[in-house]
Design an enzyme around this catalytic site. Sequence first.
Site, PDB file in Angstrom:
ATOM      1  N   PHE A 144       0.865  -1.190   0.000  1.00 19.43           N
ATOM      2  CA  PHE A 144       0.000   0.000   0.000  1.00 19.43           C
ATOM      3  C   PHE A 144       0.894   1.230   0.000  1.00 19.43           C
ATOM      4  O   PHE A 144       1.649   1.461   0.935  1.00 19.43           O
ATOM      5  CB  PHE A 144      -0.949   0.061   1.203  1.00 19.43           C
ATOM      6  CG  PHE A 144      -1.810   1.290   1.134  1.00 19.43           C
ATOM      7  CD1 PHE A 144      -2.993   1.296   0.405  1.00 19.43           C
ATOM      8  CD2 PHE A 144      -1.412   2.483   1.742  1.00 19.43           C
ATOM      9  CE1 PHE A 144      -3.760   2.451   0.289  1.00 19.43           C
ATOM     10  CE2 PHE A 144      -2.178   3.647   1.625  1.00 19.43           C
ATOM     11  CZ  PHE A 144      -3.351   3.625   0.899  1.00 19.43           C
ATOM     12  N   ASP A 230       9.389   3.210   2.019  1.00 18.80           N
ATOM     13  CA  ASP A 230       8.178   3.978   2.328  1.00 18.80           C
ATOM     14  C   ASP A 230       7.905   3.817   3.820  1.00 18.80           C
ATOM     15  O   ASP A 230       7.370   2.813   4.259  1.00 18.80           O
ATOM     16  CB  ASP A 230       7.006   3.461   1.492  1.00 18.80           C
ATOM     17  CG  ASP A 230       5.705   4.200   1.808  1.00 18.80           C
ATOM     18  OD1 ASP A 230       5.653   4.938   2.821  1.00 18.80           O
ATOM     19  OD2 ASP A 230       4.721   4.021   1.063  1.00 18.80           O
ATOM     20  N   LYS A 271       2.496  11.380   7.095  1.00 19.47           N
ATOM     21  CA  LYS A 271       1.703  11.145   8.301  1.00 19.47           C
ATOM     22  C   LYS A 271       2.257  11.863   9.548  1.00 19.47           C
ATOM     23  O   LYS A 271       2.123  13.062   9.660  1.00 19.47           O
ATOM     24  CB  LYS A 271       1.519   9.637   8.511  1.00 19.47           C
ATOM     25  CG  LYS A 271       0.654   9.031   7.377  1.00 19.47           C
ATOM     26  CD  LYS A 271       0.069   7.684   7.691  1.00 19.47           C
ATOM     27  CE  LYS A 271      -0.989   7.325   6.658  1.00 19.47           C
ATOM     28  NZ  LYS A 271      -0.643   6.198   5.801  1.00 19.47           N
TER      29      LYS A 271
HETATM   30  C1  LIG Z   1      -0.843   6.271   4.304  1.00 24.08           C
HETATM   31  C2  LIG Z   1       0.226   5.720   3.461  1.00 24.08           C
HETATM   32  C3  LIG Z   1       0.531   6.263   2.198  1.00 24.08           C
HETATM   33  C4  LIG Z   1      -0.271   7.363   1.562  1.00 24.08           C
HETATM   34  O1  LIG Z   1      -0.317   8.518   2.318  1.00 24.08           O
HETATM   35  P1  LIG Z   1      -1.477   9.612   2.031  1.00 24.08           P
HETATM   36  O2  LIG Z   1      -1.094  10.778   2.882  1.00 24.08           O
HETATM   37  O3  LIG Z   1      -2.764   8.970   2.438  1.00 24.08           O
HETATM   38  O4  LIG Z   1      -1.449   9.902   0.577  1.00 24.08           O
HETATM   39  C5  LIG Z   1       1.603   5.733   1.499  1.00 24.08           C
HETATM   40  N1  LIG Z   1       2.319   4.723   2.005  1.00 24.08           N
HETATM   41  C6  LIG Z   1       2.057   4.156   3.207  1.00 24.08           C
HETATM   42  C7  LIG Z   1       2.912   3.042   3.705  1.00 24.08           C
HETATM   43  C8  LIG Z   1       0.986   4.620   3.964  1.00 24.08           C
HETATM   44  O5  LIG Z   1       0.695   4.046   5.129  1.00 24.08           O
END
Ligand SMILES: *Cc1c(COP(=O)(O)O)cnc(C)c1O
Length: 422
Positions: A144, A230, A271
């Site tokens: 994700f 990520d 985040k």
């Molecule tokens: C939440 C998340 C995203 C996307 O972030 P948004 O601010 O919702 O666009 C990408 N990668 C990971 C691992 C995430 O948990």
Amino acid sequence: MERITSSQQAISLEDQYGAHNYHPLPVVLSRGEGVFLWDVEGKRYYDFLSAYSAVNQGHCHPRIKNAMIEQVGKLTLTSRAFYNDMLGPFEKYITEYFGFDMVLPMNTGAEGVETALKLARKWGYERKGVTENTAKIIVAENNFHGRTTTIISFSNDANARKSFGPFTDGFIRIPYNDIPALKKALEIEGVVGFLIEPIQGEAGVYTPAEDYLRKAKEACSAQNVLFIADEIQTGIARTGSLLAVCGNCTCEGHCEQQETYTKPDILILGKAISGGFYPVSAVLADRNIMEVIKPGQHGSTFGGNPLGATVAMTALEVVRDEKLAQNARRLGKIFRARMQKVADTYPIAKLVRGKGLLNAVVINDTPESSTAWDICMKLAENGLLAKPTHGNIIRFAPPLVMTEEQLHECCDIIEKVISSFN
Ligand SMILES: *Cc1c(COP(=O)(O)O)cnc(C)c1O
């Protein structure tokens, strides 16, 4: 504006006027403080989602709030057509904090991922000598990384992809936590990057083997391929260290203890980088990679604005000053020990897994069943908010400012609810 006096009224408005792109628990929140949230009827809840780990510092942290208010009264947005007096200090602070030469600031997590993909491709063409328009990036199954068209192009979540094509080319998907599969994919012509979540959060908190990240980085380096982490969900103290790629390193800031730290070539943060106050994301890399992007080739109107810069800098200070990584590490062990006992006692709870305060309990029922949802409804009734993911998995990720006493109280609630489903 219509004033909200009941949860039902707020739910009806969203139902009628908002796109139905989410399926929320029927709880309407109007206030938050630290580990707590309150609904419009005044009922108090422990937050065990933390806005998908965006509020690691706790709701409405006073120090971040004050920094934000002060900056709001001075300057909020200039665009990058001009310099502003907060961006440079923020860039110095965050690069030193995480140990990289340079940063590219954006807003949402998905934009951070898009930036990293573009950066890796450009690096591939200009530094690695890959033939233009043939670059490939390796990704993991059940990943994700956000919701843009390119990002869903390499997702294997049918619901996230269906009827959104045509998709972006240039991705190779391999099983997660599988070094031989990675080594094989790295042999393919034109590979420039490997994009990976150090723990797969959305997929249901899948933690790979202890040495997976280190071996993956080594395999990438051997083929001159960028290792792209990520850490939008796992980073900023969530998993009990500053970053999940820190391994078991417990130091408060960035360090390079070689035996535990796997330094990504590109690090993506979002985040909790802003403690839930304001969308900020960041892509970090060393100079030899970042400098392939030149003026006019990438950007964002809001990216790097002085308000976001101030908020993010303060939110990172809070993580360090309040030792949130250490707290997440300590409380995570207690949480998993208590949930393991629950899983051993009540067959409806199959297993518990996770790291730091990013954990999941797998419910012993099919993903199609409503059991996990029903448990979350009952948890809410008992004053604790958590959300099922992939049908039968419940993620538990409270703000990292929780105390041990509060955590035990929460474990009591979870245990009571799970036992009632047995
Ligand atoms: C939440 C998340 C995203 C996307 O972030 P948004 O601010 O919702 O666009 C990408 N990668 C990971 C691992 C995430 O948990």
